[in-house]
Design a protein around this motif. Structure first.
Motif, mmCIF file in Angstrom:
data_model
loop_
_atom_site.group_PDB
_atom_site.id
_atom_site.type_symbol
_atom_site.label_atom_id
_atom_site.label_comp_id
_atom_site.label_asym_id
_atom_site.label_seq_id
_atom_site.Cartn_x
_atom_site.Cartn_y
_atom_site.Cartn_z
ATOM 1 N N SER A 27 -4.653 2.781 -7.885
ATOM 2 C CA SER A 27 -6.110 3.705 -6.986
ATOM 3 C C SER A 27 -7.427 2.167 -6.419
ATOM 4 O O SER A 27 -7.410 1.641 -7.675
ATOM 5 N N GLY A 28 -7.927 2.509 -5.374
ATOM 6 C CA GLY A 28 -8.973 1.613 -5.261
ATOM 7 C C GLY A 28 -9.818 1.606 -3.472
ATOM 8 O O GLY A 28 -9.374 3.194 -3.830
ATOM 9 N N GLU A 29 -10.279 0.851 -3.057
ATOM 10 C CA GLU A 29 -11.050 1.496 -1.871
ATOM 11 C C GLU A 29 -9.588 1.168 -0.704
ATOM 12 O O GLU A 29 -10.425 1.329 0.189
ATOM 13 N N GLY A 30 -8.950 1.155 -0.726
ATOM 14 C CA GLY A 30 -7.336 1.134 0.374
ATOM 15 C C GLY A 30 -7.606 0.297 0.433
ATOM 16 O O GLY A 30 -7.549 -0.914 -0.228
ATOM 17 N N ILE A 31 -5.655 0.084 0.911
ATOM 18 C CA ILE A 31 -5.535 -1.626 1.417
ATOM 19 C C ILE A 31 -5.552 -1.959 2.447
ATOM 20 O O ILE A 31 -5.136 -1.736 3.463
ATOM 21 N N LEU A 32 -5.545 -3.428 2.508
ATOM 22 C CA LEU A 32 -6.983 -3.894 3.507
ATOM 23 C C LEU A 32 -5.096 -4.334 4.304
ATOM 24 O O LEU A 32 -4.176 -4.216 3.489
ATOM 25 N N PRO A 33 -5.379 -4.643 5.441
ATOM 26 C CA PRO A 33 -4.593 -4.967 6.757
ATOM 27 C C PRO A 33 -3.629 -6.229 6.188
ATOM 28 O O PRO A 33 -4.221 -7.152 5.107
ATOM 29 N N GLY A 34 -2.168 -6.575 6.327
ATOM 30 C CA GLY A 34 -1.976 -7.517 5.672
ATOM 31 C C GLY A 34 -1.751 -8.369 3.371
ATOM 32 O O GLY A 34 -1.302 -8.920 4.022
ATOM 33 N N THR A 35 -2.050 -6.855 3.407
ATOM 34 C CA THR A 35 -1.810 -6.924 2.005
ATOM 35 C C THR A 35 -1.064 -6.061 1.190
ATOM 36 O O THR A 35 -0.915 -4.999 2.468
ATOM 37 N N SER A 36 -0.755 -5.621 0.090
ATOM 38 C CA SER A 36 0.282 -4.341 -0.015
ATOM 39 C C SER A 36 -0.339 -3.769 -1.918
ATOM 40 O O SER A 36 -1.825 -4.513 -2.240
ATOM 41 N N GLY A 37 -0.240 -2.516 -1.841
ATOM 42 C CA GLY A 37 -0.545 -2.165 -3.475
ATOM 43 C C GLY A 37 0.824 -1.832 -4.038
ATOM 44 O O GLY A 37 2.092 -1.535 -3.581
ATOM 45 N N TRP A 38 0.541 -1.291 -4.883
ATOM 46 C CA TRP A 38 1.490 -0.417 -5.806
ATOM 47 C C TRP A 38 1.626 0.872 -7.044
ATOM 48 O O TRP A 38 0.645 0.749 -7.802
ATOM 49 N N VAL A 39 2.007 1.137 -7.377
ATOM 50 C CA VAL A 39 1.592 2.314 -8.503
ATOM 51 C C VAL A 39 3.521 2.678 -8.825
ATOM 52 O O VAL A 39 4.296 2.297 -8.159
ATOM 53 N N THR A 40 2.885 2.966 -9.905
ATOM 54 C CA THR A 40 4.819 3.105 -10.565
ATOM 55 C C THR A 40 4.650 4.316 -11.215
ATOM 56 O O THR A 40 3.422 4.872 -12.603
ATOM 57 N N LEU A 41 5.322 5.030 -11.519
ATOM 58 C CA LEU A 41 5.527 6.722 -11.757
ATOM 59 C C LEU A 41 6.803 7.660 -12.134
ATOM 60 O O LEU A 41 7.506 6.685 -11.957
ATOM 61 N N THR A 42 6.458 8.360 -13.018
ATOM 62 C CA THR A 42 8.220 9.192 -13.995
ATOM 63 C C THR A 42 8.041 10.427 -13.051
ATOM 64 O O THR A 42 6.692 11.299 -12.496
ATOM 65 N N LEU A 43 9.039 10.689 -12.188
ATOM 66 C CA LEU A 43 8.970 11.984 -11.069
ATOM 67 C C LEU A 43 10.312 12.501 -11.855
ATOM 68 O O LEU A 43 11.225 11.766 -11.709
ATOM 69 N N PHE A 99 6.834 1.731 -6.156
ATOM 70 C CA PHE A 99 6.455 2.257 -4.883
ATOM 71 C C PHE A 99 5.601 0.821 -4.875
ATOM 72 O O PHE A 99 4.755 1.170 -5.101
ATOM 73 N N LEU A 100 6.008 0.189 -4.098
ATOM 74 C CA LEU A 100 5.942 -1.187 -3.523
ATOM 75 C C LEU A 100 4.922 -1.008 -1.928
ATOM 76 O O LEU A 100 5.566 -0.425 -1.058
ATOM 77 N N VAL A 101 3.770 -1.221 -1.523
ATOM 78 C CA VAL A 101 3.434 -0.258 -0.070
ATOM 79 C C VAL A 101 2.750 -1.105 0.085
ATOM 80 O O VAL A 101 1.649 -1.590 0.293
ATOM 81 N N THR A 102 3.072 -1.300 1.639
ATOM 82 C CA THR A 102 2.308 -2.858 2.242
ATOM 83 C C THR A 102 2.072 -2.387 3.532
ATOM 84 O O THR A 102 2.097 -1.249 4.184
ATOM 85 N N ASN A 103 0.589 -2.436 4.017
ATOM 86 C CA ASN A 103 -0.436 -2.426 4.866
ATOM 87 C C ASN A 103 0.278 -3.103 6.443
ATOM 88 O O ASN A 103 -0.681 -4.726 6.118
ATOM 89 N N ALA A 104 1.356 -2.754 6.982
ATOM 90 C CA ALA A 104 1.625 -4.269 8.188
ATOM 91 C C ALA A 104 0.491 -3.447 9.452
ATOM 92 O O ALA A 104 1.336 -3.906 10.898
ATOM 93 N N GLY A 105 -0.373 -2.572 9.112
ATOM 94 C CA GLY A 105 -1.061 -2.734 10.459
ATOM 95 C C GLY A 105 -2.254 -3.088 10.090
ATOM 96 O O GLY A 105 -2.734 -4.322 9.760
#
Length: 189
Positions: free
Chosen positions: A147-163, A96-102
């Motif tokens: 994990s972290g303290e939140g994805i700041l505006p205008g940046t991204s975070g990611w995680v890889t899992l086996t589902l 999951f590539l998660v981008t904060n556009a907020g």
């Protein structure tokens, strides 16, 4: 270089290429490769994202109106969104590539969704969050995995899992965000 013969000019040019190559290799060795192990990283929303394994799901987090919004019927009515570029993936490795556009911090938590439950219907506690028990992982770090303290505006975070196959709810669980509409469903076949 006008005083050098053609052969001399070629030698100087070749030496310059060799010198620049050696300096580049030394810089990568000393400073590390910003594209991550094995290279292949890319710049996404101000972050260098490494090559992600498996099927990639791009998730966008957005909000309208900033951090303070007027509650409607005790809920923060639909001013925020969590959207994924696909609703279904095959079982196995999923990144999951998660981008904060907020304009405020957000996160994404992955929760199993019981057969009889509809996304967005988890009970919200007095602190404005849902129960994360059973979470499979999260992307809540700025420009990092996990994990972290939140994805700041205008940046991204990611995680890889086996589902394994099943239904999952992707949700932002910062206070008030789930109730404001930050959830979606992902089906794994």
């Amino acid at each position: 270089m006008s005083g050098l013969s053609r052969r001399g000019q070629n030698l100087v040019a070749a030496a310059a290429v060799v010198l620049l190559t050696v300096l580049s290799l030394l810089a990568v060795g000393l400073l590390g490769n910003p594209a991550g192990p094995g290279g292949g990283g890319r710049l996404v929303a101000g972050c260098t994202v490494p090559r992600l394994a498996g099927t990639e799901v791009n998730v966008t987090l957005t909000n309208m109106g900033g951090p303070v919004m007027r509650p409607r019927n005790g809920m923060m009515g639909g001013a925020m969104r969590l959207t994924a570029d696909r609703g279904a993936v095959a079982r196995g490795t999923v990144s999951f590539l998660v981008t904060n556009a907020g304009s405020i911090s957000h996160e994404m938590v992955i929760l199993p969704l019981p057969e009889n439950q509809v996304p967005g219907t988890r009970p919200v506690g007095p602190d404005g969050t849902i129960d994360e028990s059973g979470s499979l992982g999260e992307a809540s770090g700025t420009c990092t995995e996990g994990s972290g303290e939140g994805i700041l505006p205008g940046t991204s975070g990611w995680v890889t899992l086996t589902l394994p196959p099943g239904r999952y709810e992707l949700a932002c669980n910062l206070p008030g965000h789930y109730a404001a509409g930050m959830y979606t469903q992902l089906t794994v076949t």
